[in-house]
Design a protein around this motif. Structure first.
Motif, PDB file in Angstrom:
ATOM      1  N   VAL A  55      18.002  41.163  22.138  1.00 49.14           N
ATOM      2  CA  VAL A  55      19.152  40.969  21.246  1.00 49.14           C
ATOM      3  C   VAL A  55      18.873  39.762  20.358  1.00 49.14           C
ATOM      4  CG1 VAL A  55      21.620  40.525  21.115  1.00 49.14           C
ATOM      5  CG2 VAL A  55      20.702  41.940  22.968  1.00 49.14           C
ATOM      6  N   TRP A  56      18.921  39.983  19.023  1.00 47.77           N
ATOM      7  CA  TRP A  56      18.496  38.957  18.079  1.00 47.77           C
ATOM      8  C   TRP A  56      19.654  38.462  17.225  1.00 47.77           C
ATOM      9  CZ3 TRP A  56      13.585  37.041  18.251  1.00 47.77           C
ATOM     10  CH2 TRP A  56      12.672  37.754  19.025  1.00 47.77           C
ATOM     11  N   ALA A  57      19.566  37.185  16.835  1.00 49.63           N
ATOM     12  CA  ALA A  57      20.558  36.580  15.950  1.00 49.63           C
ATOM     13  C   ALA A  57      19.824  35.820  14.851  1.00 49.63           C
ATOM     14  CB  ALA A  57      21.479  35.640  16.717  1.00 49.63           C
ATOM     15  N   ASP A  58      20.392  35.799  13.639  1.00 50.07           N
ATOM     16  CA  ASP A  58      19.783  35.060  12.530  1.00 50.07           C
ATOM     17  C   ASP A  58      19.867  33.564  12.797  1.00 50.07           C
ATOM     18  OD1 ASP A  58      19.487  37.537  11.446  1.00 50.07           O
ATOM     19  OD2 ASP A  58      21.007  37.281   9.873  1.00 50.07           O
ATOM     20  N   LEU A  59      18.752  32.881  12.658  1.00 51.77           N
ATOM     21  CA  LEU A  59      18.676  31.445  12.892  1.00 51.77           C
ATOM     22  C   LEU A  59      18.520  30.675  11.591  1.00 51.77           C
ATOM     23  CD1 LEU A  59      18.323  29.049  14.940  1.00 51.77           C
ATOM     24  CD2 LEU A  59      15.856  29.507  14.824  1.00 51.77           C
ATOM     25  N   ILE A  60      17.583  31.096  10.736  1.00 56.31           N
ATOM     26  CA  ILE A  60      17.310  30.435   9.460  1.00 56.31           C
ATOM     27  C   ILE A  60      17.125  31.503   8.387  1.00 56.31           C
ATOM     28  CG2 ILE A  60      15.535  29.173   8.174  1.00 56.31           C
ATOM     29  CD1 ILE A  60      15.096  27.447  10.621  1.00 56.31           C
ATOM     30  N   THR A  61      17.797  31.323   7.246  1.00 58.41           N
ATOM     31  CA  THR A  61      17.644  32.224   6.113  1.00 58.41           C
ATOM     32  C   THR A  61      17.086  31.452   4.933  1.00 58.41           C
ATOM     33  OG1 THR A  61      19.506  33.598   6.841  1.00 58.41           O
ATOM     34  CG2 THR A  61      18.816  33.812   4.544  1.00 58.41           C
ATOM     35  N   PHE A  62      15.971  31.912   4.404  1.00 57.77           N
ATOM     36  CA  PHE A  62      15.371  31.275   3.233  1.00 57.77           C
ATOM     37  C   PHE A  62      16.059  31.754   1.958  1.00 57.77           C
ATOM     38  CE2 PHE A  62      11.875  31.262   6.352  1.00 57.77           C
ATOM     39  CZ  PHE A  62      11.528  29.918   6.321  1.00 57.77           C
ATOM     40  N   THR A  63      15.983  30.943   0.929  1.00 58.58           N
ATOM     41  CA  THR A  63      16.474  31.348  -0.382  1.00 58.58           C
ATOM     42  C   THR A  63      15.652  32.531  -0.879  1.00 58.58           C
ATOM     43  OG1 THR A  63      17.085  29.058  -0.885  1.00 58.58           O
ATOM     44  CG2 THR A  63      16.910  30.575  -2.734  1.00 58.58           C
ATOM     45  N   GLY A 101      21.458  22.775  16.416  1.00 64.68           N
ATOM     46  CA  GLY A 101      21.971  23.475  17.591  1.00 64.68           C
ATOM     47  C   GLY A 101      20.892  24.163  18.398  1.00 64.68           C
ATOM     48  N   THR A 102      21.302  25.162  19.151  1.00 59.47           N
ATOM     49  CA  THR A 102      20.440  25.826  20.126  1.00 59.47           C
ATOM     50  C   THR A 102      19.438  26.768  19.458  1.00 59.47           C
ATOM     51  OG1 THR A 102      22.153  25.714  21.817  1.00 59.47           O
ATOM     52  CG2 THR A 102      20.411  27.344  22.135  1.00 59.47           C
ATOM     53  N   VAL A 103      18.191  26.693  19.920  1.00 57.75           N
ATOM     54  CA  VAL A 103      17.141  27.624  19.508  1.00 57.75           C
ATOM     55  C   VAL A 103      16.625  28.302  20.767  1.00 57.75           C
ATOM     56  CG1 VAL A 103      14.927  27.907  18.363  1.00 57.75           C
ATOM     57  CG2 VAL A 103      16.505  26.124  17.590  1.00 57.75           C
ATOM     58  N   SER A 104      16.730  29.613  20.813  1.00 54.96           N
ATOM     59  CA  SER A 104      16.317  30.349  22.003  1.00 54.96           C
ATOM     60  C   SER A 104      14.798  30.416  22.122  1.00 54.96           C
ATOM     61  CB  SER A 104      16.902  31.762  21.988  1.00 54.96           C
ATOM     62  OG  SER A 104      18.314  31.710  22.069  1.00 54.96           O
ATOM     63  N   ASN A 105      14.336  30.930  23.247  1.00 54.36           N
ATOM     64  CA  ASN A 105      12.923  30.895  23.589  1.00 54.36           C
ATOM     65  C   ASN A 105      12.072  31.813  22.727  1.00 54.36           C
ATOM     66  OD1 ASN A 105      10.728  30.044  25.124  1.00 54.36           O
ATOM     67  ND2 ASN A 105      10.932  31.719  26.583  1.00 54.36           N
ATOM     68  N   TYR A 106      12.620  32.944  22.283  1.00 51.29           N
ATOM     69  CA  TYR A 106      11.873  33.891  21.477  1.00 51.29           C
ATOM     70  C   TYR A 106      12.308  33.783  20.013  1.00 51.29           C
ATOM     71  CZ  TYR A 106      10.660  36.052  25.956  1.00 51.29           C
ATOM     72  OH  TYR A 106      10.197  36.280  27.226  1.00 51.29           O
ATOM     73  N   VAL A 107      11.337  33.823  19.101  1.00 54.00           N
ATOM     74  CA  VAL A 107      11.636  33.764  17.673  1.00 54.00           C
ATOM     75  C   VAL A 107      10.783  34.800  16.949  1.00 54.00           C
ATOM     76  CG1 VAL A 107      12.353  31.349  17.658  1.00 54.00           C
ATOM     77  CG2 VAL A 107       9.938  31.913  17.358  1.00 54.00           C
ATOM     78  N   ARG A 108      11.259  35.237  15.789  1.00 56.95           N
ATOM     79  CA  ARG A 108      10.493  36.184  14.994  1.00 56.95           C
ATOM     80  C   ARG A 108      10.917  36.064  13.524  1.00 56.95           C
ATOM     81  NH1 ARG A 108      13.205  42.120  16.543  1.00 56.95           N
ATOM     82  NH2 ARG A 108      15.115  41.879  15.277  1.00 56.95           N
ATOM     83  N   ALA A 109      10.079  36.590  12.637  1.00 59.74           N
ATOM     84  CA  ALA A 109      10.377  36.608  11.205  1.00 59.74           C
ATOM     85  C   ALA A 109      10.677  38.030  10.760  1.00 59.74           C
ATOM     86  CB  ALA A 109       9.196  36.056  10.415  1.00 59.74           C
ATOM     87  N   ARG A 110      11.642  38.151   9.845  1.00 65.10           N
ATOM     88  CA  ARG A 110      11.927  39.430   9.189  1.00 65.10           C
ATOM     89  C   ARG A 110      11.835  39.220   7.688  1.00 65.10           C
ATOM     90  NH1 ARG A 110      17.057  42.719  11.024  1.00 65.10           N
ATOM     91  NH2 ARG A 110      15.942  44.197   9.689  1.00 65.10           N
ATOM     92  N   VAL A 111      11.080  40.090   7.026  1.00 66.60           N
ATOM     93  CA  VAL A 111      10.814  39.925   5.597  1.00 66.60           C
ATOM     94  C   VAL A 111      10.993  41.262   4.890  1.00 66.60           C
ATOM     95  CG1 VAL A 111       9.085  39.259   3.875  1.00 66.60           C
ATOM     96  CG2 VAL A 111       9.167  38.073   6.077  1.00 66.60           C
ATOM     97  N   ASP A 112      11.628  41.214   3.715  1.00 65.99           N
ATOM     98  CA  ASP A 112      11.809  42.412   2.899  1.00 65.99           C
ATOM     99  C   ASP A 112      11.273  42.125   1.509  1.00 65.99           C
ATOM    100  OD1 ASP A 112      12.525  44.873   1.924  1.00 65.99           O
ATOM    101  OD2 ASP A 112      14.629  44.356   1.627  1.00 65.99           O
ATOM    102  N   THR A 113      10.316  42.932   1.047  1.00 62.82           N
ATOM    103  CA  THR A 113       9.817  42.825  -0.322  1.00 62.82           C
ATOM    104  C   THR A 113      10.354  43.998  -1.123  1.00 62.82           C
ATOM    105  OG1 THR A 113       7.790  43.980   0.334  1.00 62.82           O
ATOM    106  CG2 THR A 113       7.737  41.569   0.315  1.00 62.82           C
TER     107      THR A 113
END
Length: 248
Positions: free
Chosen positions: A194-202, A220-232
């Motif tokens: 289950v994923w939640a948005d942590l940082i959104t780039f401009t 605040g809290t940063v969970s143990n697993y992280v990933r990037a999502r990118v749309d071109t």
């Protein structure tokens, strides 16, 4: 566990919108902390308390006199009020690799031109907000499709002190068909499901996508697993990297 060693030839360096790896051959990073003295009357030994952390990072390499002149980019940074976004990775631009993230002011730049050797260049940065150890969340493969990158497990478990993320758009060929050429964000998860948005780039504009870079912080809290999502968008081909480092 046996130690793992790396050869220096694998290092890759991104500064702002440039892959500086082809013109650099040395990285020197230093982190330190003040230790104010608190010795008082009656003490037999000097006493100190932990103080403020600071850091510097320096790069050495070769002068670049090609049409792109990556080396010339340092000239505009010297004395600029805008801090440079700096990321370097000891084992190259592959998703999941350990890396270091910093933001700082260029304090010195030099060229050395011996009559019997290659022209050498060096630069030094004074780091603001510390050097963060983190991970590369993407590789540098040029792509023109939406991508959810595989998750990366950070050191330890859930972390309470926030994080910082870097986006470097290193190259782009655009179709000019849309106002937004690239959208990117970092997500975190406590269970890798289950994923939640942590940082959104401009959003990266189609005007000059290859000149885009950004450093964004999250509290605040940063969970143990992280990933990037990118749309071109459209037929855009973009080469980029995204990295995340947790605050101490």
């Amino acid at each position: 566990m046996a130690p793992t060693f790396r050869h220096g030839r694998s290092v890759r360096v991104a500064i702002d919108q440039y892959d500086m790896s082809p013109i650099l051959n040395s990285v020197n990073q230093t982190a330190s902390a003040d230790s104010p003295e608190v010795t008082s009357f009656g003490d037999d030994d000097r006493a100190y308390i932990p103080g403020i952390r600071t850091g510097t990072v320096g790069f050495e390499g070769l002068g670049d006199f090609s049409s792109e002149e990556k080396d010339a980019a340092f000239d505009s940074e010297l004395g600029s009020t805008a801090k440079s976004v700096i990321s370097w990775f000891p084992n190259g631009y592959t998703a999941g690799n350990l890396g270091y993230l910093a933001s700082g002011c260029l304090t010195s730049r030099s060229l050395n031109t011996p009559f019997d050797g290659a022209i050498a260049a060096s630069v030094d940065y004074e780091v603001s907000d510390g050097i963060r150890e983190g991970y590369l969340l993407t590789s540098t493969a040029t792509q023109a499709t939406a991508t959810t990158w595989a998750s990366v497990q950070m050191h330890g478990t859930t972390h309470a002190n926030g994080a910082v993320a870097h986006l470097h758009v290193l190259d782009a060929t655009t179709s000019g068909s849309g106002a937004v050429e690239l959208s990117a964000l970092v997500q975190d998860s406590s269970n890798n499901s289950v994923w939640a948005d942590l940082i959104t780039f401009t959003d990266v504009s189609s005007t000059a996508p290859q000149s885009s870079y950004e450093r964004v912080s999250a509290t605040g809290t940063v969970s143990n697993y992280v990933r990037a999502r990118v749309d071109t968008q459209g037929s855009t081909a973009v080469s980029y990297i995204i990295a995340l480092g947790r605050n101490p």
